[in-house]
Design a protein around this motif. Structure first.
Motif, PDB file in Angstrom:
ATOM      1  N   SER A  65       0.805  -1.224   0.000  1.00  0.00           N
ATOM      2  CA  SER A  65       0.000   0.000   0.000  1.00  0.00           C
ATOM      3  C   SER A  65       0.835   1.270   0.000  1.00  0.00           C
ATOM      4  N   GLN A  66       1.944   1.325   0.761  1.00  0.00           N
ATOM      5  CA  GLN A  66       2.708   2.563   0.850  1.00  0.00           C
ATOM      6  C   GLN A  66       3.557   2.819  -0.390  1.00  0.00           C
ATOM      7  N   ARG A  67       3.653   1.838  -1.271  1.00  0.00           N
ATOM      8  CA  ARG A  67       4.438   2.029  -2.497  1.00  0.00           C
ATOM      9  C   ARG A  67       3.587   1.903  -3.750  1.00  0.00           C
ATOM     10  N   ARG A  68       2.295   1.846  -3.593  1.00  0.00           N
ATOM     11  CA  ARG A  68       1.451   1.637  -4.764  1.00  0.00           C
ATOM     12  C   ARG A  68       1.296   2.895  -5.608  1.00  0.00           C
ATOM     13  N   GLY A  69       1.532   4.068  -5.009  1.00  0.00           N
ATOM     14  CA  GLY A  69       1.349   5.318  -5.735  1.00  0.00           C
ATOM     15  C   GLY A  69       2.554   6.227  -5.626  1.00  0.00           C
ATOM     16  N   VAL A  70       2.295   7.512  -5.447  1.00  0.00           N
ATOM     17  CA  VAL A  70       3.345   8.532  -5.418  1.00  0.00           C
ATOM     18  C   VAL A  70       3.273   9.292  -4.102  1.00  0.00           C
ATOM     19  N   ALA A  71       4.371   9.298  -3.363  1.00  0.00           N
ATOM     20  CA  ALA A  71       4.496  10.135  -2.168  1.00  0.00           C
ATOM     21  C   ALA A  71       5.126  11.456  -2.582  1.00  0.00           C
ATOM     22  N   VAL A  72       4.596  12.570  -2.069  1.00  0.00           N
ATOM     23  CA  VAL A  72       5.053  13.895  -2.496  1.00  0.00           C
ATOM     24  C   VAL A  72       5.589  14.670  -1.304  1.00  0.00           C
ATOM     25  N   ALA A  73       6.766  15.243  -1.464  1.00  0.00           N
ATOM     26  CA  ALA A  73       7.330  16.166  -0.480  1.00  0.00           C
ATOM     27  C   ALA A  73       7.709  17.444  -1.214  1.00  0.00           C
TER      28      ALA A  73
END
Length: 959
Positions: free
Chosen positions: A251-259
Motif C-alpha cells: 500500500s505505501q508504495r502503490r502510488g506517489v508520495a510527495v514532499a
C-alpha cells in the motif's frame, strides 16, 4: 545471501559528501526512517543544502533492504522535479556522482548516465566501507541491474547523443531498479498521465507505470507547481482516481508520495523547518547572516534592457581589474536577456555569457562549464580568469544551480523570484564585498512580464526597509522580514475526471480529438506551454522515420505561441508517436497547428537560432545542425541548402549526381559510379569554404574532421557500397571512426521497430525461458504478490511464441541458417522490408496477437489452475508486450495466414494465423483489468514483462 549492515546516516552522508550533515539534514533522515513518511513541506532556506533530500531518500531505501519487498515502505524511484528546464542542474550532477560511487569498480568509479560516462574519484577507508554497504543493499533491492541509476528527462526524445556508450532509453531498467530521476514538470506530468513527452506511443504505458507507482516525488520550488500537486492529490492513495480493486504493490508504495521543497512556500500543518539546534550551528549562522546589501534604482519608464545594462556597466566600472569577479544579471524574459548581453558584449573587461531556457543543449553545455567553473559555490573568492564573468540569465538559474556570485543585478520581480535570485549572491557567506542592484522599471500598463503587478508591492517593501546607506539588508536571516509573507499562488487547474483518465490509458489508439493533458500539470495558461524544436539540414519526408534519432543536446524549448508564428514559413514536420515524420497543418491565420510537448524538426535555412544556440525569432542566419558530426551526411539537395547560401557549384552538382544515382533514375547504378559521385561530393565540400554555421572557433576543425570521416566511410563502405540506404530512412554517407567501424552503434529500439529486434540470433524457447526468469526476479524484487507474479512469469515465457509462424521464421532466418525456431535475428535494417515481403508476413502484422491466440488455445484445454480473472491478465500481458492491445491490436491485410503451432507446458497447441481478424474481446478485457489492478498497477505488470524482454533482447546468442 546476507547483506552488510546499513551505515548510519551520518556515515553515509559524510562518505559521499566529505563533510558532516547539517543538524536539520540528520534530523529529517531520522524522522523519515522512523515514520516511513516524508513531511508535506520541507521549508528550508535557500543555500542550506536541500539537495540532501536525495541522499536521505537513498539512505532510507537502503536501510530497508533487509525487509521483504512486501514490507518495504521506502519508494524505489526518487523523482526530483522542477518547474523548468534547468541549464545548471546540480541535483542531477550530484545524483550521477552518487550512482558512480555506488557502481562496481576497483579503480575509478564510473556510471553510465543518460548524458555521459560519469566518473568520480573513489572514496577510501571508512567512507568506502559505507558506500559499499549501501551499494550492496541497493543491489539486493534491484534484483537485476546496478545499485542506482541516475537519469535526467529533458526535451526532445530524451535520448543521449548517439555516439556515447550509454543506455539507449532514458528510463530505469526495471520497475525494481532504484533510481534518481531529475525531470521537469511537463516531462513527469505527461508521463504519469500516459502521454509522455519524448515517449513513443508503445512505451507510454511503461513510463506511466514508472512515474505513477512506487515513487517519491521531491518537488523543488513547489509553489510553482500547484496544478501538478492538485493532480497528484487526486490520483494518490487508496481510492484515488485510477486505483483498482486489488493492490499490485504494498500500500505505501502503490502510488506517489510527495514532499514539497521550497524556501518560499506557504506554511502548512506538516512543515519541516529549521529549529534552534540548526540556528546555533556555526555554518548555518554564517550562511543565514551572509552579507547581501541591495541598492534600488527606480525608473518611471524606459527600456528595461538598456537600464539594466546601464546598471551593469556602472557596476563593472567600479570594480578593480583583479581579482576577476562573478556577476549575475537576472532578466525576466529571454528577449530582455539577449538585449542586455548585446549591450555589454563590446566591453573588454569582462566575458559575457547568456543562460536562458531558450538555448540549445549543445551550446548550453559550453556556457554551463564556464559558469560552474568560475561561480560554483565553495570556491574561494577571486575567480579564475583575467576578466570578470558576467552571466545574463532568466529564471533558469533561480533554482537548481549551486552558484555563488560576487555581485548581482536583477530586474524587478516577485517575492519568491527575488528570494531565489539573491540565494545565488554570496551563497555561503564568504564574500563580504557582495552587493546587488534592484532595477525597477515601471511598464506602461503597470504589468510586468511573468509577475503581473507583484513587483510594485515588492518595491514598497524594499523602500520601507532601506537603511542609511541607501541599501537594504537582504541576508537570508532577514529577507523574510523585509519582503513579508509570500503571496498565495493561484491554482488555475481543472479537476481530473475518471472518465478522462480512462481515455488516456488507451495508448495504442488514442481517441480522436482527445482532451489535452497539459492543463492538469501546467495549468490553463498557454504562455506556460512549450514545444521542442530541432534544426536539421534535411527534414525527412512525411511518413519516414526520423534519422538520426533526436538527442536532448540538439533541442531548444520554445514557447508554443512563438513557434506557431515564427516557423510557419518553413516546411517543418512533427515527430510522431512512432518517431516518424508527421505533417503539420496550418490554421486560418497561416500559423502552424502545434500542441504542447510536440517535437518539431525545422530546416536549417529558416534560421531562428543564433550562432550561440539561442532561440531568436528575428535572426535569419543559417542554423547549425547539431546532429551531423556524429552520424553522417544525408544525400539530398536540401542538405546543402541548410549548409550554404548560396550553395557552391561543385558540391551542388556532385550532390545532384549522387541523388540521381541513389534514386535509380536511370536504373540500377554501378557501385563504382556511386562511389565516384560520393568522392566528388566530399572533395567539393573540402575545396569549398567552411559552411557559415560551422565557421567559428572550435567548429572549423570539427568540420574538416567530419569530411575526412565521410571519405573514410566511402573507402570502407560495406561490400563496396559507400551509401547506407535503410528502409523508410534517408540514404546517407556514414561517419567512420579511426578504427574503421561506424561512429554510431545501431540505434536499437526495443518497441518501435523491433520485429527483428537487432540482436544476436537467439532461439525462441531460450528467449522465453530467460525472459521468464528475469521477470520472476523483477516481480519478486518489486513486491508483487506471489500469485500475480506467477502469471507475470508465465506471460513472459509465452510472449514471443507467435513468432513460430513459418512466415515469421522465414523473415528472421531466410536462408535457414540456424536449427530450430528463432526469437531474434541480426538481419540488417536495410534488408527488413525486402525479406518481410519475401517471407509472406503481412505488413504491420503483430506476432504478439498470434502469441495471445496460442495462449488462449492452451487455456481452453484446461488443467492449468488459473481463474477466469487470471486468464484475462495472462492474455493481456502477452498481447501487450509491445505496447499494443490498449485497447486493441489492429487487424491488417493478411492474404496467406493459415495456422501456427507451438508446444506449451508439454502440450501441442494450434491457433489461426490470419492477422486480418481482430480480437474484439480485448477492449473489454483491458477495461476489466484496469478496474481490477488500477491503470498504473496494470501498466506496472506490463512493464515487468516488457522490461525483462528488453534486458534479454540485448544479450542474444544462440543457445
Amino acid at each position: 545471501m546476507s547483506i552488510p549492515e546499513c551505515p548510519s546516516f551520518h556515515e553515509w552522508y559524510e562518505a559521499i559528501n566529505g563533510r558532516e550533515p547539517f543538524p536539520w539534514q540528520a534530523r529529517l533522515a531520522e524522522q523519515v526512517a522512523e515514520t516511513g513518511e516524508w513531511p508535506e513541506l520541507v521549508g528550508i532556506p535557500t543555500g542550506l543544502g536541500k539537495t540532501a533530500c536525495v541522499d536521505i531518500a537513498i539512505w532510507t531505501l537502503a536501510r530497508q533492504a533487509d525487509r521483504s519487498p512486501g514490507d518495504r515502505t521506502a519508494p524505489t524511484r526518487i523523482w526530483w522535479v522542477v518547474n523548468r528546464r534547468l541549464l545548471v542542474d546540480d541535483t542531477y550532477q550530484h545524483a550521477s556522482r552518487v550512482a558512480a560511487l555506488l557502481a562496481d569498480s576497483d579503480d575509478r568509479p564510473s556510471v553510465v548516465t543518460n548524458e555521459e560516462l560519469f566518473s568520480v574519484d573513489p572514496v577510501t577507508g571508512e567512507a568506502a566501507m559505507a558506500v559499499k554497504a549501501v551499494a550492496a543493499r541497493l543491489r539486493s533491492i534491484a534484483g537485476v541491474g546496478p545499485p542506482l541509476q541516475a537519469l535526467r528527462l529533458r526535451g526532445g526524445d530524451s535520448r543521449t547523443r548517439p555516439s556515447t556508450p550509454v543506455q539507449p532509453h532514458n528510463r530505469p531498467g526495471t520497475p525494481a531498479q532504484p533510481a534518481i530521476i531529475c525531470s521537469t514538470i511537463p516531462m513527469y506530468g505527461s508521463r504519469v498521465l500516459f502521454r509522455g513527452y519524448g515517449s513513443s506511443r508503445s512505451m507510454r504505458p511503461i513510463d506511466a507505470a514508472l512515474a505513477g507507482t512506487d515513487s517519491l516525488l521531491l518537488l523543488d520550488e513547489a509553489h510553482l507547481a500547484q496544478p501538478l500537486q492538485v493532480l497528484l492529490e487526486s490520483i494518490s492513495g487508496h481510492g484515488g482516481l485510477g486505483a483498482g480493486d486489488e493492490q499490485v504493490l504494498p500500500s505505501q508504495r502503490r502510488g506517489v508520495a510527495v514532499a514539497s521543497l521550497t524556501a518560499t512556500g506557504s506554511p502548512r500543518a506538516d512543515t519541516f523547518a529549521l529549529n534552534e539546534d540548526d540556528r546555533s550551528n556555526e555554518e548555518i549562522q554564517r550562511r543565514l547572516g551572509a552579507s547581501k546589501l541591495l541598492s534600488i534604482q527606480q525608473h518611471a519608464g524606459g527600456d528595461p534592457a538598456k537600464l539594466i545594462a546601464s546598471a551593469a556597466k556602472e557596476l563593472l566600472d567600479s570594480l578593480d581589474p583583479e581579482p576577476a569577479a562573478g556577476v549575475l544579471v537576472f532578466a525576466n524574459t529571454p528577449k530582455t536577456a539577449l538585449a542586455i548581453a548585446k549591450a555589454l558584449d563590446s566591453r573588454r573587461d569582462c566575458v559575457v555569457r547568456v543562460a536562458t531556457g531558450r538555448i540549445r543543449g549543445a551550446e548550453a553545455s559550453e556556457v554551463v562549464d564556464e559558469i560552474t567553473g568560475r561561480m560554483r559555490a565553495g570556491q574561494s573568492p577571486g575567480h579564475q580568469g583575467n576578466k570578470h564573468l558576467v552571466v545574463v540569465a532568466t529564471q533558469t538559474l533561480e533554482v537548481g544551480a549551486d552558484l555563488d556570485a560576487d555581485y548581482l543585478i536583477t530586474e524587478a520581480c516577485g517575492v519568491r523570484a527575488l528570494t531565489q535570485r539573491l540565494g545565488r549572491l554570496n551563497r555561503l557567506g564568504q564574500r563580504s564585498h557582495a552587493r546587488g542592484v534592484y532595477v525597477h522599471v515601471v511598464p506602461k500598463d503597470g504589468q510586468w512580464p511573468v509577475y503581473g503587478d507583484e513587483p510594485a508591492r515588492v518595491l514598497e517593501q524594499l523602500l520601507d526597509s532601506i537603511g542609511f546607506d541607501e541599501a537594504v539588508d537582504m541576508s537570508p536571516g532577514k529577507i523574510a522580514n523585509v519582503l513579508g509573507d509570500t503571496p498565495e499562488e493561484s491554482t488555475d487547474a481543472p479537476v481530473l475526471a475518471e472518465a478522462l483518465l480512462g481515455e488516456w490509458v488507451k495508448t495504442t489508439t488514442p481517441p480522436p480529438g482527445e482532451a489535452p493533458v497539459e492543463p492538469y500539470f501546467s495549468g490553463r495558461l498557454e504562455q506556460d506551454r512549450n514545444v521542442d524544436v530541432v534544426w536539421r539540414v534535411h527534414v525527412p519526408d512525411i511518413g519516414n522515420r526520423i534519422w538520426p534519432r533526436i538527442f536532448s543536446q540538439e533541442v531548444v524549448s520554445v514557447p508554443l505561441h512563438e513557434a506557431r508564428k515564427a516557423l510557419a514559413g518553413a516546411d517543418c514536420v512533427r515527430i510522431g508517436t512512432e518517431h516518424s515524420a508527421e505533417q503539420i497543418e496550418k490554421d486560418g491565420n497561416g500559423e502552424l497547428v502545434l500542441y504542447p510537448g510536440n517535437t518539431i524538426i525545422a530546416p536549417s535555412w529558416i534560421g531562428k537560432l543564433d550562432s550561440h544556440g539561442h532561440w531568436n525569432p528575428w535572426t535569419k542566419e543559417l542554423a547549425q545542425d547539431a546532429s551531423m558530426f556524429d552520424n553522417g551526411l544525408v544525400i539530398s539537395e536540401s542538405t546543402l541548402a541548410g549548409l550554404y547560401e548560396p550553395v557552391p557549384e561543385e558540391p551542388r552538382e556532385a550532390m545532384k549526381e549522387l541523388c540521381r544515382l541513389v534514386k535509380h533514375e536511370d536504373g540500377e547504378p554501378e557501385p563504382g559510379d556511386v562511389e565516384q559521385a560520393a568522392v566528388r561530393l566530399c572533395n567539393g565540400l573540402m575545396d569549398s569554404d567552411v559552411p557559415p554555421p560551422f565557421d567559428r572557433d572550435g567548429l572549423r576543425e570539427q568540420w574538416s574532421d567530419f569530411l575526412q570521416a565521410l571519405r573514410d566511410g566511402i573507402d570502407r563502405g560495406d561490400s563496396g557500397q559507400p551509401v547506407v540506404e535503410p528502409a523508410s530512412e534517408p540514404p546517407r554517407l556514414p561517419v567512420y571512426a579511426h578504427h574503421g567501424e561506424p561512429e554510431t552503434a545501431p540505434q536499437v529500439s526495443f518497441d518501435e521497430y523491433d520485429e527483428l529486434s537487432i540482436a544476436d540470433p537467439v532461439s525462441l524457447e531460450a528467449h522465453g525461458n530467460d525472459t521468464a526468469a528475469v521477470a520472476k526476479t523483477i516481480a519478486a524484487a518489486a513486491g508483487v504478490d506471489s500469485r500475480t507474479a506467477k502469471i507475470v512469469e508465465l506471460a513472459a515465457r509465452l510472449h514471443d511464441i507467435g513468432k513460430a509462424d513459418i512466415r515469421f521464421q522465414n523473415w528472421l532466418d531466410p536462408d535457414n541458417t540456424h536449427p530450430g525456431l528463432l526469437a531474434k535475428s541480426n538481419t540488417p535494417g536495410s534488408e527488413w522490408e525486402r525479406l518481410r515481403n519475401a517471407s509472406g508476413w503481412p505488413r504491420g502484422g503483430r506476432h504478439e496477437e498470434l502469441s495471445r491466440r496460442l495462449a488462449y488455445a492452451w487455456l481452453a484445454q484446461g488443467d492449468h489452475g488459473l481463474t477466469d480473472e487470471d486468464q484475462k491478465l495472462l492474455l493481456h500481458l502477452v498481447v501487450a508486450h509491445h505496447g499494443r492491445g490498449r485497447p486493441l491490436v489492429a487487424p491488417v491485410n493478411d492474404q496467406n495466414g493459415t495456422t501456427v503451432d507451438y508446444q506449451i507446458e508439454g502440450r501441442e497447441v494450434t491457433a489461426g494465423a490470419d492477422l486480418s481478424c481482430a480480437d474484439w474481446e480485448q477492449p473489454a478485457r483491458f477495461a476489466a483489468l484496469n478496474r481490477r489492478y488500477g491503470c498504473w498497477g496494470l501498466a506496472l505488470l506490463e512493464a515487468i514483462v516488457r522490461q525483462a524482454d528488453h534486458l534479454m533482447s540485448q544479450k542474444g546468442e544462440i543457445r
